[in-house]
Design a protein around this motif. Structure first.
Motif, mmCIF file in Angstrom:
data_model
loop_
_atom_site.group_PDB
_atom_site.id
_atom_site.type_symbol
_atom_site.label_atom_id
_atom_site.label_comp_id
_atom_site.label_asym_id
_atom_site.label_seq_id
_atom_site.Cartn_x
_atom_site.Cartn_y
_atom_site.Cartn_z
ATOM 1 N N LEU A 26 0.736 -1.398 -0.078
ATOM 2 C CA LEU A 26 0.041 0.021 0.076
ATOM 3 C C LEU A 26 0.816 1.066 0.052
ATOM 4 C CD1 LEU A 26 -2.650 1.311 0.453
ATOM 5 C CD2 LEU A 26 -2.779 0.962 2.673
ATOM 6 N N SER A 27 2.096 1.230 0.954
ATOM 7 C CA SER A 27 2.712 2.500 0.947
ATOM 8 C C SER A 27 3.561 2.607 -0.483
ATOM 9 C CB SER A 27 3.947 2.127 1.890
ATOM 10 O OG SER A 27 3.511 2.006 3.304
ATOM 11 N N LEU A 28 3.900 1.613 -0.955
ATOM 12 C CA LEU A 28 4.500 1.574 -2.539
ATOM 13 C C LEU A 28 3.458 2.277 -3.606
ATOM 14 C CD1 LEU A 28 6.610 -1.676 -2.813
ATOM 15 C CD2 LEU A 28 7.529 0.700 -2.138
ATOM 16 N N GLY A 29 2.141 1.827 -3.400
ATOM 17 C CA GLY A 29 1.154 2.369 -4.259
ATOM 18 C C GLY A 29 0.813 3.868 -4.073
ATOM 19 N N ILE A 30 0.732 4.177 -2.906
ATOM 20 C CA ILE A 30 0.539 5.667 -2.293
ATOM 21 C C ILE A 30 1.925 6.567 -3.101
ATOM 22 C CG2 ILE A 30 0.677 7.465 -0.559
ATOM 23 C CD1 ILE A 30 -1.140 5.270 0.863
ATOM 24 N N ALA A 31 3.076 5.956 -2.782
ATOM 25 C CA ALA A 31 4.313 6.579 -3.244
ATOM 26 C C ALA A 31 4.283 6.820 -4.678
ATOM 27 C CB ALA A 31 5.679 5.811 -2.891
ATOM 28 N N LEU A 32 3.724 5.705 -5.452
ATOM 29 C CA LEU A 32 3.934 5.789 -7.002
ATOM 30 C C LEU A 32 2.580 6.898 -7.323
ATOM 31 C CD1 LEU A 32 4.458 4.693 -9.843
ATOM 32 C CD2 LEU A 32 2.638 3.116 -9.509
ATOM 33 N N TYR A 33 1.754 6.888 -6.625
ATOM 34 C CA TYR A 33 0.642 7.823 -6.834
ATOM 35 C C TYR A 33 1.081 9.213 -6.705
ATOM 36 C CZ TYR A 33 -3.307 10.845 -5.969
ATOM 37 O OH TYR A 33 -4.561 11.813 -6.238
ATOM 38 N N GLU A 34 1.727 9.457 -5.777
ATOM 39 C CA GLU A 34 2.530 10.905 -5.579
ATOM 40 C C GLU A 34 3.360 11.272 -6.364
ATOM 41 O OE1 GLU A 34 2.228 10.950 -0.701
ATOM 42 O OE2 GLU A 34 3.938 9.973 -1.413
ATOM 43 N N TRP A 35 4.150 10.269 -7.177
ATOM 44 C CA TRP A 35 5.017 10.464 -7.962
ATOM 45 C C TRP A 35 4.473 11.045 -9.257
ATOM 46 C CZ3 TRP A 35 6.220 7.643 -12.641
ATOM 47 C CH2 TRP A 35 7.439 8.210 -13.178
ATOM 48 N N ARG A 36 3.318 10.336 -9.641
ATOM 49 C CA ARG A 36 2.722 10.807 -10.941
ATOM 50 C C ARG A 36 1.836 11.849 -10.875
ATOM 51 N NH1 ARG A 36 -0.103 4.979 -13.087
ATOM 52 N NH2 ARG A 36 1.700 3.858 -13.783
ATOM 53 N N LYS A 37 1.465 12.209 -9.620
ATOM 54 C CA LYS A 37 0.634 13.424 -9.636
ATOM 55 C C LYS A 37 1.407 14.636 -9.036
ATOM 56 C CE LYS A 37 -3.443 11.470 -10.537
ATOM 57 N NZ LYS A 37 -4.332 12.031 -11.735
ATOM 58 N N LYS A 38 2.499 14.463 -8.606
ATOM 59 C CA LYS A 38 3.657 15.480 -8.286
ATOM 60 C C LYS A 38 2.994 16.206 -7.081
ATOM 61 C CE LYS A 38 6.133 14.648 -11.852
ATOM 62 N NZ LYS A 38 7.200 13.837 -11.637
ATOM 63 N N LYS A 39 2.331 15.566 -5.996
ATOM 64 C CA LYS A 39 1.859 15.820 -4.849
ATOM 65 C C LYS A 39 2.061 15.034 -3.433
ATOM 66 C CE LYS A 39 -2.534 16.220 -6.294
ATOM 67 N NZ LYS A 39 -3.903 16.361 -6.098
ATOM 68 N N ILE A 40 2.041 15.347 -2.461
ATOM 69 C CA ILE A 40 2.098 14.626 -1.184
ATOM 70 C C ILE A 40 0.856 14.219 -0.605
ATOM 71 C CG2 ILE A 40 3.348 14.686 0.994
ATOM 72 C CD1 ILE A 40 5.303 14.282 -1.181
ATOM 73 N N ALA A 41 0.645 13.057 -0.235
ATOM 74 C CA ALA A 41 -0.517 12.455 0.550
ATOM 75 C C ALA A 41 -0.140 12.694 1.953
ATOM 76 C CB ALA A 41 -0.819 11.051 0.191
ATOM 77 N N ARG A 42 -0.412 13.753 2.539
ATOM 78 C CA ARG A 42 -0.236 14.128 3.775
ATOM 79 C C ARG A 42 -1.293 13.301 4.832
ATOM 80 N NH1 ARG A 42 -0.595 20.907 3.479
ATOM 81 N NH2 ARG A 42 1.109 21.009 1.513
ATOM 82 N N TRP A 43 -2.172 12.976 4.361
ATOM 83 C CA TRP A 43 -3.199 12.352 5.267
ATOM 84 C C TRP A 43 -2.551 10.847 5.668
ATOM 85 C CZ3 TRP A 43 -4.741 7.398 3.507
ATOM 86 C CH2 TRP A 43 -4.476 7.028 2.102
ATOM 87 N N TRP A 44 -1.783 10.295 4.472
ATOM 88 C CA TRP A 44 -0.953 8.981 4.844
ATOM 89 C C TRP A 44 0.110 9.201 5.851
ATOM 90 C CZ3 TRP A 44 -1.894 4.194 4.992
ATOM 91 C CH2 TRP A 44 -1.033 3.321 4.677
ATOM 92 N N ASP A 45 0.860 10.369 5.620
ATOM 93 C CA ASP A 45 1.758 10.672 6.730
ATOM 94 C C ASP A 45 1.532 10.560 7.982
ATOM 95 O OD1 ASP A 45 4.078 10.678 5.021
ATOM 96 O OD2 ASP A 45 3.665 12.595 4.275
ATOM 97 N N VAL A 46 0.264 11.475 7.919
ATOM 98 C CA VAL A 46 -0.638 11.818 9.488
ATOM 99 C C VAL A 46 -0.832 10.640 10.166
ATOM 100 C CG1 VAL A 46 -2.513 12.800 10.516
ATOM 101 C CG2 VAL A 46 -1.146 14.063 8.825
ATOM 102 N N LEU A 47 -1.448 9.558 9.187
ATOM 103 C CA LEU A 47 -1.896 8.416 9.740
ATOM 104 C C LEU A 47 -0.608 7.300 10.215
ATOM 105 C CD1 LEU A 47 -4.282 6.211 10.207
ATOM 106 C CD2 LEU A 47 -3.712 5.423 7.615
#
Length: 297
Positions: free
Chosen positions: A188-209
Motif C-alpha cells: 500500500l505504501s509503495l502504491g501511494i508513493a507511486l501515486y504521489e510521483w505521478r501526481k506530483k503531490k504529497i499524500a499528507r493524510w497518509w503521513d499523518v496516519l
C-alpha cells in the motif's frame, strides 16, 4: 502496563482441579516428591502460613516470581538438606526465545510480547531463570538430588501422567500473521508513493496516519519504561516508536516536512543499529521500510 499485578493464593480440592484441565485438553503430570515425614509436615505448615489473609496476596512477576518459581522456592525452603540440580550446559535460551516457543502457534500474541520485551530479554538465562516455565522446572526437578549428611536421594521418587493431553481446538484467528499484514502495508505504501510521483503531490493524510500510529505505540512503550514487569525498561523499539511523531503532525499538515524527515531518518538509523542488540518483532523491519519510503522529497 505498570506491572502492578497483585495475585492471590487460593486452595481448591483436587476433584475440582483436574477436570478443568481435562476440559481444555491440557495434561497434568504429577511428580511425587521424595520428602521425609518431617519435611512433609514443614511443607504443609508453610503452605498453611502462606494461605493466611495477611500472606496470600503477593506481587506477581512473570519471569521471577510466578506460579512456577514460588512452589520451587517453598519446597526448597522445607528440605533439610540441599537440593542439587543437574545443570544443562547445552541449554541457555533467552527469555524471548522461551516466550516465542510458548507462542509459536499464536503469531499476534508472539508479536505483542516481542514489542513489549526489551533488550534484557535477549540475554542468556540461568537454570533458575529458565524455571519460570513449569515444563523447565518439571525437567530440572525430575533430575535433582537432595544432599544431606553425605548421602543423596532423588527429589522426585515417582512421576505419573494423571490427565493425558487432548486435541487442542484452535479458536478463531485473524487469518494472517504480522509478516503478511505488514507486507500488505508495504505494498500500500509503495502504491501511494507511486501515486504521489505521478501526481506530483504529497499524500499528507497518509503521513499523518502513519505518524499517529507510530506515536501512539511509542506512548505505550514509553509508559512501559516505568513498569515493574521485567525486561521492559530498556526497549530499543522506542528508538523508532516514541511520542515524537505526534508533536510533528501539525507541521506535516502545514507542509513543513524537512525537520521531521531528518528526525525520522535519525530514528530509523538508530533503530537499525539497535537490531544488533535486540531481536525485534516479526515484520518490524517491513514497518521500518514503510516509514523510510515516506522520507522521499
Amino acid at each position: 502496563m505498570f506491572g502492578l499485578t497483585d495475585y492471590e493464593l487460593a486452595a481448591y480440592p483436587y476433584d475440582t482441579f483436574w477436570p478443568y484441565y481435562q476440559k481444555w485438553d491440557s495434561s497434568i503430570t504429577e511428580q511425587v516428591l521424595n520428602l521425609t515425614n518431617d519435611e512433609k509436615r514443614q511443607l504443609q505448615q508453610a503452605l498453611i502460613e502462606n494461605l493466611k489473609p495477611e500472606n496470600k496476596v503477593y506481587r506477581y512477576n512473570f519471569f521471577y516470581n510466578n506460579c512456577s518459581t514460588k512452589p520451587r522456592d517453598i519446597v526448597e525452603s522445607c528440605i533439610k538438606g540441599k537440593v542439587i540440580y543437574n545443570e544443562r550446559e547445552d541449554f541457555a535460551p533467552t527469555f524471548r526465545e522461551m516466550v516465542r516457543e510458548c507462542n509459536r502457534y499464536h503469531a499476534w500474541s508472539k508479536f505483542g510480547n516481542d514489542m513489549l520485551l526489551g533488550v534484557k530479554a535477549d540475554m542468556k538465562t540461568s537454570r533458575e531463570e529458565q524455571e519460570f516455565l513449569p515444563h523447565n522446572l518439571m525437567y530440572d526437578v525430575a533430575r535433582a538430588q537432595i544432599y544431606e549428611n553425605g548421602t543423596y536421594r532423588p527429589l522426585v521418587k515417582e512421576e505419573r501422567l494423571l490427565v493425558p493431553p487432548g486435541v487442542h481446538k484452535w479458536g478463531f484467528g485473524l487469518g494472517i500473521g504480522p509478516y503478511e499484514a505488514f507486507t500488505l502495508l508495504l505494498l500500500l505504501s509503495l502504491g501511494i508513493a507511486l501515486y504521489e510521483w505521478r501526481k506530483k503531490k504529497i499524500a499528507r493524510w497518509w503521513d499523518v496516519l502513519l505518524m499517529t500510529v507510530q506515536g501512539l505505540v511509542g506512548v505505550m512503550l514509553t509508559v512501559m519504561i516505568f513498569s515493574q514487569h521485567p525486561t521492559t525498561s530498556l526497549n530499543l523499539n522506542i528508538l523508532l516508536f516514541n511520542p515524537l511523531p505526534l508533536l510533528f503532525i501539525p507541521a506535516i499538515i502545514k507542509g513543513r516536512r524537512n525537520t521531521w524527515r531528518k528526525l525520522q531518518l535519525a530514528m530509523l538509523l538508530l533503530f537499525a543499529i539497535g537490531g544488533i542488540f535486540q531481536s525485534y518483532a516479526e515484520g518490524m523491519w517491513i514497518v521500518a521500510l514503510c516509514l523510510l519510503i515516506r522520507l522521499k522529497k
